[in-house]
Design an enzyme around this catalytic site. Structure first.
Site, PDB file in Angstrom:
ATOM      1  N   GLY A 220       0.829  -1.205   0.000  1.00 52.50           N
ATOM      2  CA  GLY A 220       0.000   0.000   0.000  1.00 52.50           C
ATOM      3  C   GLY A 220       0.853   1.240   0.000  1.00 52.50           C
ATOM      4  CG  ASN A 221      -0.132   4.644  -1.587  1.00 53.82           C
ATOM      5  OD1 ASN A 221      -0.882   5.436  -1.027  1.00 53.82           O
ATOM      6  ND2 ASN A 221      -0.458   4.037  -2.724  1.00 53.82           N
ATOM      7  CG  HIS A 222       2.879   6.613   3.888  1.00 55.03           C
ATOM      8  ND1 HIS A 222       2.622   5.859   5.003  1.00 55.03           N
ATOM      9  CD2 HIS A 222       4.186   6.442   3.596  1.00 55.03           C
ATOM     10  CE1 HIS A 222       3.737   5.253   5.375  1.00 55.03           C
ATOM     11  NE2 HIS A 222       4.693   5.585   4.536  1.00 55.03           N
ATOM     12  CB  ALA A 288      -1.587   7.441  -4.004  1.00 58.05           C
TER      13      ALA A 288
END
Ligand code: CTP
Length: 412
Positions: A220-222, A288
């Protein structure tokens, strides 16, 4: 002229054989320019498929308050506030009784209780059920609440008997809506007239995506989705009907004009966005999205074992923005984001051209107060003529207003 242009209609379909007529009803409403969101009870799906109604309406169909697959909540309050009119057709004896008693045990009864718009009910049942004093007193009660009842027809019934209780024909329901219902209240019409994006449909993607490695782990990402949520709310504030395709984040929009469709993976976001884009006037892709996903998610939890290394084979995800850019029609506005750490302007320009955008919003991770997990953002907009518009550091709400103003200018 389309007689229901820009009107927002929630169509609630309940369990009755007449549910098969809902398909034609949706077509007629859409043909008259209405935006239709369909709700159905579980028993309605015995008579007509959600797929048919979602294809014809161009929107996801809601059957449950909780979306078990997405682990998310289908907000009845949002739908109740969004609609200019709630049409219940066919309305079974059971649903009518629940409405009369204030029972709230499914998405339709929940939306009914939270709707602030006119409610129009087209009953459908056998003659004996229709004539029963219980049903008749429920109908009287609904009328006393201000609900409008479309008279039932007379003729052959599903039971084989002939009598009263048939649902009015879709053409009659359409005519009734056009004639009798102030589809938007005078107050909301007045309010919407002033808004610059009323009658426009917008699609926004926001948040991260999670790519499953196994049943418990993901890549995943932030991203929190904060910027995209603010854009969706601002578009709705300007009168647009907004669908927000939102990745896994704890944040959610707080605006009646925004309908949220939750997704988890890049592929799910791709499927939702490509379906919605066909009918959108504006699309802002701020999510994102993971660029790579595991080639194959393991079906069982991967055990540590004795190896010191674990190699994951990753494959590219589909680029949603580029795909939308390929099918963009004249008049559609497509906006992308670029998050860069170096050669910012050069890379952003490249993305603008490659993905066929009207403009791109550039964030540099080098700028203080910009990017993930901040309440502020520092953007530069680059348009199709490659003109550069720098903005100051602002709150994400103010940045959303700048981006939406830019869209409004491009549309005019
Ligand atoms: N985007 C998308 N689908 C993807 C990847 C990105 O829709 N699979 C969109 C993002 O929502 C954003 C824009 O494309 O609006 C740019 O994303 P970014 O990650 O900056 O660029 P990439 O095209 O992924 O290129 P790179 O990672 O090489 O910078």
């Amino acid at each position: 002229m389309s007689k229901l242009a820009g009107k927002k209609i929630v169509l609630a379909v309940t369990g009755s054989i007449a549910a098969y007529k809902s398909a034609l009803l949706v077509r007629l409403l859409v043909k008259e320019g209405a935006e239709v969101r369909v709700l159905m009870t579980r028993s309605a799906s015995d008579f007509i498929s959600a797929l048919t109604l979602s294809t014809l309406s161009g929107n996801k169909v809601f059957s449950d308050l909780v979306d078990q697959k997405e682990n998310s909540w289908n907000s009845h309050v949002e739908l109740g506030l969004w609609a200019d009119v709630m049409l219940v057709a066919p309305a079974s004896a059971n649903t009518i009784a629940k409405f009369a008693g204030g029972i709230c045990d499914n998405i339709i009864t929940a939306v009914y209780l939270s709707a602030r718009c006119p409610v129009v009910i087209a009953p459908a049942m056998d003659e004996d059920m229709w004539r029963h004093p219980a049903t008749q007193s429920n109908i009287t009660r609904l009328k006393s609440f201000g609900n409008q009842i479309i008279p039932v027809g007379e003729g052959e019934l599903a039971s084989g008997l002939v009598g009263q209780g048939r649902m009015a024909e879709p053409e009659e329901i359409l005519e009734y809506l056009i004639k009798h219902v102030a589809v938007s209240s005078p107050a909301s019409q007045k309010k919407n007239q002033k808004k610059k994006l009323s009658g426009k449909r917008a699609l926004v993607t926001a948040g991260p995506t999670y790519e499953a490695i196994d049943p418990v782990r993901f890549i995943g990402n932030h991203s929190s989705g904060k910027m995209g949520i603010a854009i969706a709310e601002e578009l709705a504030e300007q009168g647009a009907s907004v669908t927000l395709v939102l990745g896994p984040t704890s944040l959610a929009p707080d605006h009646a004009g925004v309908i949220t469709q939750r997704v988890t993976s890049a592929q799910e976001m791709f499927d939702a966005a490509t379906q919605l884009f066909a009918k959108a006037d504006i699309a802002v892709l701020s999510a994102a999205v993971a660029d790579f996903t595991p080639e194959k998610a393991a079906s069982e939890k991967i055990k540590k074992g004795s190896e010191d290394r674990l190699n994951l084979s990753l494959v590219k995800t589909k680029d949603i923005l580029a795909t939308l850019g390929e099918s963009k029609r004249n008049g559609q506005i497509l906006v992308g984001f670029a998050l860069e750490t170096r050669d910012e302007l050069k890379n952003a320009r490249k993305k603008l051209r490659k993905k066929n955008l009207d403009f791109i919003v550039l964030n540099s991770l080098k700028d203080a107060g910009a990017g993930f997990r901040h309440d502020t953002n520092h953007i530069t907009i680059i348009d199709r003529n490659e003109k550069v518009f720098p903005y100051e550091l602002k709150s994400k709400q103010e940045v959303a207003a700048d981006i939406v103003n830019f869209i409004i200018q491009k549309l005019s």
